[in-house]
Design a protein around this motif. Structure first.
Motif, PDB file in Angstrom:
ATOM      1  N   ILE A 110      20.834  27.775  34.309  1.00  0.00           N
ATOM      2  CA  ILE A 110      19.684  26.877  34.327  1.00  0.00           C
ATOM      3  C   ILE A 110      18.419  27.674  34.617  1.00  0.00           C
ATOM      4  CG2 ILE A 110      18.659  24.841  35.417  1.00  0.00           C
ATOM      5  CD1 ILE A 110      21.606  24.198  36.361  1.00  0.00           C
ATOM      6  N   ASP A 111      17.394  27.500  33.790  1.00  0.00           N
ATOM      7  CA  ASP A 111      16.112  28.169  34.005  1.00  0.00           C
ATOM      8  C   ASP A 111      15.282  27.385  35.014  1.00  0.00           C
ATOM      9  OD1 ASP A 111      16.657  30.187  32.162  1.00  0.00           O
ATOM     10  OD2 ASP A 111      15.876  29.002  30.486  1.00  0.00           O
ATOM     11  N   TYR A 112      14.609  28.115  35.879  1.00  0.00           N
ATOM     12  CA  TYR A 112      13.765  27.478  36.897  1.00  0.00           C
ATOM     13  C   TYR A 112      12.313  27.838  36.652  1.00  0.00           C
ATOM     14  CZ  TYR A 112      11.799  26.356  41.527  1.00  0.00           C
ATOM     15  OH  TYR A 112      11.051  25.842  42.552  1.00  0.00           O
ATOM     16  N   SER A 113      11.466  26.836  36.625  1.00  0.00           N
ATOM     17  CA  SER A 113      10.020  27.040  36.586  1.00  0.00           C
ATOM     18  C   SER A 113       9.447  26.466  37.878  1.00  0.00           C
ATOM     19  CB  SER A 113       9.395  26.352  35.370  1.00  0.00           C
ATOM     20  OG  SER A 113       9.676  24.965  35.385  1.00  0.00           O
ATOM     21  N   ALA A 114       8.618  27.222  38.544  1.00  0.00           N
ATOM     22  CA  ALA A 114       8.117  26.812  39.861  1.00  0.00           C
ATOM     23  C   ALA A 114       7.125  25.666  39.735  1.00  0.00           C
ATOM     24  CB  ALA A 114       7.464  27.990  40.559  1.00  0.00           C
ATOM     25  N   PRO A 115       7.285  24.614  40.542  1.00  0.00           N
ATOM     26  CA  PRO A 115       6.273  23.556  40.586  1.00  0.00           C
ATOM     27  C   PRO A 115       5.073  24.028  41.393  1.00  0.00           C
ATOM     28  CG  PRO A 115       7.923  23.130  42.242  1.00  0.00           C
ATOM     29  CD  PRO A 115       8.371  24.375  41.512  1.00  0.00           C
ATOM     30  N   LYS A 116       3.969  23.407  41.212  1.00  0.00           N
ATOM     31  CA  LYS A 116       2.797  23.700  42.033  1.00  0.00           C
ATOM     32  C   LYS A 116       2.858  22.832  43.282  1.00  0.00           C
ATOM     33  CE  LYS A 116      -0.990  26.233  41.485  1.00  0.00           C
ATOM     34  NZ  LYS A 116      -0.910  27.670  41.202  1.00  0.00           N
ATOM     35  N   THR A 117       2.519  23.404  44.407  1.00  0.00           N
ATOM     36  CA  THR A 117       2.435  22.657  45.666  1.00  0.00           C
ATOM     37  C   THR A 117       0.982  22.283  45.906  1.00  0.00           C
ATOM     38  OG1 THR A 117       4.345  23.802  46.595  1.00  0.00           O
ATOM     39  CG2 THR A 117       2.809  22.786  48.151  1.00  0.00           C
ATOM     40  N   VAL A 118       0.724  21.005  46.122  1.00  0.00           N
ATOM     41  CA  VAL A 118      -0.642  20.529  46.342  1.00  0.00           C
ATOM     42  C   VAL A 118      -0.759  19.987  47.760  1.00  0.00           C
ATOM     43  CG1 VAL A 118      -2.445  18.920  45.606  1.00  0.00           C
ATOM     44  CG2 VAL A 118      -0.900  19.935  43.906  1.00  0.00           C
ATOM     45  N   ILE A 119      -1.725  20.490  48.494  1.00  0.00           N
ATOM     46  CA  ILE A 119      -2.017  19.981  49.832  1.00  0.00           C
ATOM     47  C   ILE A 119      -3.311  19.180  49.749  1.00  0.00           C
ATOM     48  CG2 ILE A 119      -2.564  20.606  52.214  1.00  0.00           C
ATOM     49  CD1 ILE A 119      -0.734  22.982  51.939  1.00  0.00           C
ATOM     50  N   PHE A 120      -3.238  17.920  50.180  1.00  0.00           N
ATOM     51  CA  PHE A 120      -4.390  17.034  50.080  1.00  0.00           C
ATOM     52  C   PHE A 120      -4.566  16.284  51.394  1.00  0.00           C
ATOM     53  CE2 PHE A 120      -0.901  14.199  49.162  1.00  0.00           C
ATOM     54  CZ  PHE A 120      -1.314  12.932  49.549  1.00  0.00           C
ATOM     55  N   GLN A 121      -5.620  15.516  51.473  1.00  0.00           N
ATOM     56  CA  GLN A 121      -5.859  14.689  52.646  1.00  0.00           C
ATOM     57  C   GLN A 121      -6.513  13.380  52.223  1.00  0.00           C
ATOM     58  OE1 GLN A 121      -8.509  16.180  55.791  1.00  0.00           O
ATOM     59  NE2 GLN A 121      -6.993  15.488  57.260  1.00  0.00           N
ATOM     60  N   GLY A 122      -5.923  12.271  52.643  1.00  0.00           N
ATOM     61  CA  GLY A 122      -6.500  10.961  52.356  1.00  0.00           C
ATOM     62  C   GLY A 122      -6.004  10.370  51.068  1.00  0.00           C
ATOM     63  N   SER A 123      -6.394  10.954  49.933  1.00  0.00           N
ATOM     64  CA  SER A 123      -5.949  10.488  48.633  1.00  0.00           C
ATOM     65  C   SER A 123      -6.026  11.638  47.645  1.00  0.00           C
ATOM     66  CB  SER A 123      -6.804   9.310  48.141  1.00  0.00           C
ATOM     67  OG  SER A 123      -8.145   9.720  47.941  1.00  0.00           O
ATOM     68  N   VAL A 124      -5.329  11.465  46.526  1.00  0.00           N
ATOM     69  CA  VAL A 124      -5.291  12.543  45.540  1.00  0.00           C
ATOM     70  C   VAL A 124      -5.033  11.954  44.167  1.00  0.00           C
ATOM     71  CG1 VAL A 124      -2.794  12.944  45.809  1.00  0.00           C
ATOM     72  CG2 VAL A 124      -4.265  14.822  45.053  1.00  0.00           C
ATOM     73  N   ASN A 125      -5.597  12.590  43.140  1.00  0.00           N
ATOM     74  CA  ASN A 125      -5.340  12.202  41.761  1.00  0.00           C
ATOM     75  C   ASN A 125      -4.171  13.008  41.211  1.00  0.00           C
ATOM     76  OD1 ASN A 125      -7.534  10.393  41.555  1.00  0.00           O
ATOM     77  ND2 ASN A 125      -8.941  12.094  41.187  1.00  0.00           N
ATOM     78  N   THR A 126      -3.271  12.341  40.503  1.00  0.00           N
ATOM     79  CA  THR A 126      -2.114  13.013  39.932  1.00  0.00           C
ATOM     80  C   THR A 126      -1.865  12.469  38.531  1.00  0.00           C
ATOM     81  OG1 THR A 126      -0.270  11.511  40.445  1.00  0.00           O
ATOM     82  CG2 THR A 126      -1.156  12.813  42.267  1.00  0.00           C
ATOM     83  N   ALA A 127      -0.980  13.116  37.793  1.00  0.00           N
ATOM     84  CA  ALA A 127      -0.591  12.613  36.482  1.00  0.00           C
ATOM     85  C   ALA A 127       0.216  11.327  36.600  1.00  0.00           C
ATOM     86  CB  ALA A 127       0.208  13.676  35.730  1.00  0.00           C
ATOM     87  N   CYS A 128       0.680  11.013  37.814  1.00  0.00           N
ATOM     88  CA  CYS A 128       1.415   9.773  38.066  1.00  0.00           C
ATOM     89  C   CYS A 128       0.503   8.680  38.602  1.00  0.00           C
ATOM     90  CB  CYS A 128       2.549  10.034  39.060  1.00  0.00           C
ATOM     91  SG  CYS A 128       3.792  11.196  38.486  1.00  0.00           S
TER      92      CYS A 128
END
Length: 301
Positions: A110-128
């Motif tokens: 299985i190939d692994y691609s690293a996810p990005k880690t996001v540190i936020f505070q309060g609220s954040v915009n995402t693709a979800c």
């Protein structure tokens, strides 16, 4: 687990979005550790939001972590920084996970691609969609990112009753990376096909992510950091293990529901009970094998 003081951290694996917020693009927030269930219960049962704020904590009034330059994470350079600062510990745990999973999965084709880690505070915009801190940590398959508000970790201890040890916090990060592994394996979508209930696909998805976190716990202190013969983390102790199990228990659906409403309703569970979460985290740690984490193959979790 405590970091080796001289371990070198890689800030490029994370984004620091503290201080940024705005409207999202719609959609559903991704898979998370379980904090968001409190908000969901409140919406279903008509709990006054002011009551919920006493359970979740008012993140808008909590102090931000002081930043230097464009990103406070740029000063997260060593294991000693990870031992002293929570945001650096989140980054260091992500570094460790991104060091462990590629070789482990490669041995299984299985190939692994690293996810990005996001540190936020309060609220954040995402693709979800847009997420607030009340949702808790979560993974978004739409952008392959794991999101963490450091304020959650104090809530995990003060509002949800978890122990405050390092592995309790590192387990949270490892759980979200477990969802990324599910994304790579093509199993993450099962949660939406059967979204509620004590034996639902949603619960099995979350318990599997706990199990994957346990696999990382087993190997984290023996897997060398890139370019080094030294691991990121020193060997875990029984206290470390107890801390992780405490964190898993504290975010069980039954425990969160009882805190929010005074009763538990298994038909509405999405993440699993405290006992289930402890059981599958420990299964991953003890068995250290993907097959042992196949929560979809067993008749009852």
């Amino acid at each position: 687990m405590t970091f080796n003081q001289g371990a070198r951290l890689d800030p490029s694996q994370a984004e620091d979005q503290r201080g940024r917020s705005g409207m999202g693009r719609g959609g559903k927030v991704g898979l998370g550790l379980g904090g968001g269930i409190v908000v969901l219960i409140g919406a279903l049962l008509g709990i006054n939001p002011e009551i919920l704020s006493s359970i979740l904590g008012d993140t808008s009034t909590q102090p931000a972590i002081e930043q230097t330059g464009d990103s406070a994470l740029e000063s997260c350079l060593t294991g000693q920084d990870a031992n002293e600062r929570l945001d650096c510990r989140i980054l260091g745990t992500a570094n460790s996970l991104n060091s462990f999973w590629p070789s482990y999965l490669a041995e299984r084709g299985i190939d692994y691609s690293a996810p990005k880690t996001v540190i936020f505070q309060g609220s954040v915009n995402t693709a979800c969609g847009q997420a607030s801190s009340a949702v808790g940590p979560f993974y978004c398959p739409g952008d392959n990112k794991a999101y963490f508000d450091p304020d959650f970790f104090s809530q995990l201890e003060t509002q949800f009753g978890s122990s405050g040890g390092p592995l309790a916090q590192e387990y949270v990060v490892a759980h979200e990376f477990g969802h990324h592994v599910q994304d790579l394996l093509g199993t993450i979508g099962k949660a939406q096909q059967d979204p509620q209930g004590a034996q639902s696909a949603a619960v099995r998805t979350e318990l599997q992510a706990d199990c994957y976190a346990g696999i990382w716990m087993r190997y984290a202190s023996s897997n060398p950091a890139p370019g080094s013969s030294e691991p990121f983390l020193i060997p875990l102790t029984q206290k470390d293990l107890n801390d992780a199990l405490s964190a898993a228990s504290s975010v069980g659906d039954d425990r969160i529901q009882e805190a929010a409403t005074g009763r538990s309703n298994p038909e509405s569970w999405t993440h699993g009970s405290s006992k289930q979460r402890q059981q599958w985290l420990y299964t991953g740690y003890q068995k250290a094998d993907l097959a042992a984490c196949d929560t979809f193959a067993v008749p009852s979790v």
